[in-house]
Design a protein around this motif. Structure first.
Motif, PDB file in Angstrom:
ATOM      1  N   ALA A  32      88.792 -46.207 -21.990  1.00 19.59           N
ATOM      2  CA  ALA A  32      89.306 -44.809 -22.498  1.00 19.59           C
ATOM      3  C   ALA A  32      90.164 -44.254 -21.726  1.00 19.59           C
ATOM      4  O   ALA A  32      91.107 -43.557 -22.251  1.00 19.59           O
ATOM      5  CB  ALA A  32      87.923 -43.902 -23.183  1.00 19.59           C
ATOM      6  N   SER A  33      89.871 -44.023 -20.396  1.00 22.99           N
ATOM      7  CA  SER A  33      90.727 -43.169 -19.437  1.00 22.99           C
ATOM      8  C   SER A  33      92.293 -44.094 -19.553  1.00 22.99           C
ATOM      9  O   SER A  33      92.977 -43.196 -19.449  1.00 22.99           O
ATOM     10  CB  SER A  33      90.125 -43.611 -17.982  1.00 22.99           C
ATOM     11  N   ARG A  34      92.293 -45.104 -19.550  1.00 20.32           N
ATOM     12  CA  ARG A  34      93.615 -45.691 -19.595  1.00 20.32           C
ATOM     13  C   ARG A  34      94.233 -45.249 -20.926  1.00 20.32           C
ATOM     14  O   ARG A  34      95.565 -44.982 -21.154  1.00 20.32           O
ATOM     15  CB  ARG A  34      93.712 -47.192 -19.500  1.00 20.32           C
ATOM     16  N   GLU A  35      93.572 -45.503 -22.290  1.00 22.67           N
ATOM     17  CA  GLU A  35      94.198 -45.054 -23.242  1.00 22.67           C
ATOM     18  C   GLU A  35      94.491 -43.498 -23.288  1.00 22.67           C
ATOM     19  O   GLU A  35      95.540 -43.356 -23.934  1.00 22.67           O
ATOM     20  CB  GLU A  35      93.357 -45.274 -24.420  1.00 22.67           C
ATOM     21  N   LEU A  36      93.749 -42.762 -22.977  1.00 22.66           N
ATOM     22  CA  LEU A  36      94.036 -41.195 -22.823  1.00 22.66           C
ATOM     23  C   LEU A  36      95.411 -41.295 -22.051  1.00 22.66           C
ATOM     24  O   LEU A  36      96.180 -40.089 -22.252  1.00 22.66           O
ATOM     25  CB  LEU A  36      93.056 -40.487 -22.389  1.00 22.66           C
ATOM     26  N   ALA A  37      95.534 -41.650 -20.616  1.00 19.49           N
ATOM     27  CA  ALA A  37      96.561 -41.560 -19.913  1.00 19.49           C
ATOM     28  C   ALA A  37      97.758 -42.096 -20.293  1.00 19.49           C
ATOM     29  O   ALA A  37      98.790 -41.447 -20.089  1.00 19.49           O
ATOM     30  CB  ALA A  37      96.167 -42.151 -18.517  1.00 19.49           C
ATOM     31  N   ASP A  38      97.745 -42.832 -21.403  1.00 20.31           N
ATOM     32  CA  ASP A  38      98.844 -43.314 -21.996  1.00 20.31           C
ATOM     33  C   ASP A  38      99.483 -42.436 -23.153  1.00 20.31           C
ATOM     34  O   ASP A  38     100.573 -42.569 -23.728  1.00 20.31           O
ATOM     35  CB  ASP A  38      98.750 -44.710 -22.572  1.00 20.31           C
ATOM     36  N   ALA A  39      98.728 -41.413 -23.590  1.00 26.44           N
ATOM     37  CA  ALA A  39      99.146 -40.659 -24.458  1.00 26.44           C
ATOM     38  C   ALA A  39     100.456 -40.026 -24.295  1.00 26.44           C
ATOM     39  O   ALA A  39     101.423 -39.935 -25.388  1.00 26.44           O
ATOM     40  CB  ALA A  39      98.280 -39.452 -24.880  1.00 26.44           C
ATOM     41  N   ALA A  40     100.948 -39.699 -23.178  1.00 28.39           N
ATOM     42  CA  ALA A  40     102.222 -39.037 -22.771  1.00 28.39           C
ATOM     43  C   ALA A  40     103.261 -39.863 -23.192  1.00 28.39           C
ATOM     44  O   ALA A  40     104.422 -39.504 -23.196  1.00 28.39           O
ATOM     45  CB  ALA A  40     102.303 -38.470 -21.317  1.00 28.39           C
ATOM     46  N   ARG A  41     103.204 -41.217 -23.087  1.00 24.56           N
ATOM     47  CA  ARG A  41     104.400 -42.248 -23.167  1.00 24.56           C
ATOM     48  C   ARG A  41     104.472 -42.359 -24.843  1.00 24.56           C
ATOM     49  O   ARG A  41     105.610 -42.841 -25.431  1.00 24.56           O
ATOM     50  CB  ARG A  41     103.797 -43.530 -23.058  1.00 24.56           C
ATOM     51  N   TYR A  42     103.871 -41.537 -25.916  1.00 30.70           N
ATOM     52  CA  TYR A  42     104.105 -41.793 -27.281  1.00 30.70           C
ATOM     53  C   TYR A  42     104.214 -40.181 -27.822  1.00 30.70           C
ATOM     54  O   TYR A  42     103.530 -39.952 -28.806  1.00 30.70           O
ATOM     55  CB  TYR A  42     102.896 -42.443 -27.927  1.00 30.70           C
ATOM     56  N   PRO A  43     105.358 -39.646 -27.451  1.00 33.40           N
ATOM     57  CA  PRO A  43     105.617 -38.197 -27.945  1.00 33.40           C
ATOM     58  C   PRO A  43     105.921 -38.269 -29.539  1.00 33.40           C
ATOM     59  O   PRO A  43     105.920 -37.098 -29.946  1.00 33.40           O
ATOM     60  CB  PRO A  43     106.574 -37.511 -27.295  1.00 33.40           C
ATOM     61  N   TYR A  44     106.193 -39.375 -29.941  1.00 30.65           N
ATOM     62  CA  TYR A  44     106.704 -39.383 -31.479  1.00 30.65           C
ATOM     63  C   TYR A  44     105.973 -39.983 -32.310  1.00 30.65           C
ATOM     64  O   TYR A  44     106.036 -40.210 -33.549  1.00 30.65           O
ATOM     65  CB  TYR A  44     108.054 -40.185 -31.502  1.00 30.65           C
ATOM     66  N   VAL A  45     104.645 -40.143 -31.873  1.00 32.68           N
ATOM     67  CA  VAL A  45     103.629 -40.520 -32.750  1.00 32.68           C
ATOM     68  C   VAL A  45     102.531 -39.110 -32.900  1.00 32.68           C
ATOM     69  O   VAL A  45     102.116 -38.859 -31.804  1.00 32.68           O
ATOM     70  CB  VAL A  45     102.677 -41.711 -32.106  1.00 32.68           C
TER      71      VAL A  45
END
Length: 543
Positions: free
Chosen positions: A109-122
């Protein structure tokens, strides 16, 4: 604007036209203006506010993917402007608690949450849990207005928002397609399919027309014939209330969204129906799919396609070594008793098999309903086992393969595991030879993965051939079988080729009445079922 329009939203791109609607003074003229960067007007629409609810509606011209845009609705001297709008594909995600599970709760979960910023167009949007005895025009509650994803709004809390399956599917689609994706979550834990079904859909399956509650002790007649190998079990309707009441979630959480132009739907539900009307799911699920499609298409004057792509997750696991077969039956009924999708009863559908994604040590063991109802345990189906597996990444990966193949027409995408196409019984040798649709990878020799039912009728030496194209999709012997089925017996695999499996049959010289695979609540350990294809997709269960 209506409740589900807002800053940061994604509207459906071409070839469909996005529908926009809202409220105003009866008879007033409303101007709707879409503008690009620097205020350049892209299009302008004029519409009128009509009764009796005082709403206006317009359909935007089909737009290519991209943005950002601003959208302004004006009436008289007042106007409302929404900013940072993009055009892309919009997917609706619905179901019960395995759809509600948030990114905070998944593996890594921590990695998935940290990756959120990489997908501003989702972009993400979550309807709040609500129920109604009548069909509503707009949502009563929002859990999350349209938002750019962040670690905070993806992992707001356990079983709140945002859906991990929905988010990961959208992320994988964005990576594959390269343009904006809008995700709409409308889900509620512990709810049966009847709550998400309109009265039309329920009537199509012979369910009571009363939209209130099923009467205690009422009996349900099966809507379609079951496989001869499947022992039916008619169970009485319990007294349903709250979010389990028939049609109340359709009324409050789906009907209000009918004016939203969609690219597709993803559904993760069924656990509650292992306890309720299990053997009617082969009717209620296809009926729900057909009814949602009809309703979205009709409401939008054809903007949402009539064969709206509809993906779903076949149930994962619950209890190890459980003798109950309700999960196995429900998995079969999810395919309309045909084993694979798309099929004649579920056209335009795709399925993620999840029976090999068990998670015995998941801490999320309970079915979750509305927090406000937590003091009323009778209103929610409760599961004491590990019914909420944390590996939602593989679930979403398998869904996006199906979406790319079925919804987007990518011909080279393999999206489902191997399925048998032919069976030949070698009577004298006591063997059954299965031919599969794809190249096989045998991960485990499981003596109980395959099971057969035998007749008491002796056969002449030679071959008896069967097909997997019977009316129920299951094994169809060429010879007439005896009418009284025998008990299921294991048929261990003794040999495997690139596309074939040979089973040793118990007993001798009698006809195989029926064959089933992975027919258990917990059919295998994590990613260790017997058969996969070379892409790592599991063979689905069959009967």
């Amino acid at each position: 604007f209506a409740s589900y329009y807002g800053h940061h939203m994604v509207l459906q791109k071409e070839p469909m036209g996005a529908v926009v609607w809202g409220y105003g003074e009866l008879g007033a003229t409303v101007s709707v203006v879409l503008s690009g960067d620097g205020g350049l007007v892209v299009m302008k629409k004029m519409t009128q506010v009509k009764g009796p609810s005082g709403t206006w509606m317009t359909v935007l011209d089909p737009m290519d993917q991209g943005g950002p845009y601003t959208l302004t609705a004006g009436q008289g001297s007042g106007n409302v402007t929404l900013r940072d709008i993009y055009f892309g594909d919009v997917w609706l995600c619905s179901g019960q608690s395995n759809m509600v599970m948030t990114v905070l709760q998944v593996a890594n979960a921590s990695r998935e949450l940290a990756d959120a910023a990489r997908y501003p167009y989702v972009r993400i949007f979550a309807a709040g849990p609500a129920r109604s005895d009548t069909e509503l025009e707009d949502l009563e509650r929002l859990d999350l207005p349209w938002s750019v994803p962040t670690a905070e709004n993806l992992g707001h809390g356990n079983f709140t928002y945002f859906s991990a399956v929905c988010w990961l599917l959208g992320r994988y689609l964005y990576e594959a397609l390269g343009y904006p994706i809008g995700l709409v979550e409308a889900a509620w834990g512990g709810t049966p399919i009847e709550a998400w079904s309109s009265q039309r859909a329920l009537r199509a399956c012979g369910l009571p027309e009363d939209a209130g509650r099923f009467a205690p002790g009422a009996q349900f007649a099966f809507c379609t014939p079951l496989s001869p190998a499947l022992s039916p079990s008619v169970s009485p309707h319990p007294h349903l209330s709250g979010p389990q009441t028939p049609s109340v979630l359709w009324n409050a959480m789906i009907h209000p969204l009918l004016n939203m132009t969609l690219r597709g739907v993803v559904w993760y539900q069924g656990e509650a129906n292992t306890l309720l009307h299990t053997d009617s799911y082969n009717c209620t699920f296809p009926a729900l799919v057909a009814d949602w499609r009809r309703a979205f298409h009709a409401a939008l004057a054809g903007q949402t396609q009539p064969l709206l792509p509809f993906g779903f997750v076949q149930l994962s696991t619950y209890r190890r070594q459980s003798p109950d077969d309700s999960f196995a039956r429900l998995r079969w009924h999810q395919t309309a008793d045909l084993g694979v999708v798309p099929n004649a009863r579920l056209p335009g559908a795709f399925m993620a098999v999840a029976m090999d994604l068990c998670d015995e040590h998941s801490p999320y063991r309970w079915g979750h309903g509305d927090k406000a109802m937590s003091h009323q345990p009778h209103t929610t189906f409760l599961f004491l086992g590990s019914i909420h597996p944390r590996d939602k990444q593989n679930v979403a990966h398998r869904l996006q393969l199906g979406a790319r193949a079925v919804a987007y027409g990518e011909k080279d995408v393999v999206f489902q595991g191997p399925y048998p196409t032919r069976a030949v019984q070698e009577v004298t040798k006591g063997l059954l030879n299965l031919t599969y649709s794809q190249e096989l990878v045998c991960r485990r020799r499981d003596t109980r993965a395959f099971e057969v039912r035998r007749s008491g009728k002796s056969l002449s030496p030679g071959l008896a051939e069967g097909r997997f194209d019977g009316p129920d999709g299951g094994f169809c012997p060429r010879q007439v079988c005896c009418s009284t089925p025998c008990r299921w017996l294991p048929a261990p695999a003794v040999a495997a080729g690139s596309r074939t499996v040979t089973l040793a049959l118990p007993g001798c010289g009698t006809l195989v009445l029926a064959l089933r695979y992975a027919w258990a609540e917990w059919p295998c350990e994590y990613q260790s079922c017997a058969l996969y294809n070379t892409q790592g997709l599991p063979a689905p269960p069959f009967l």
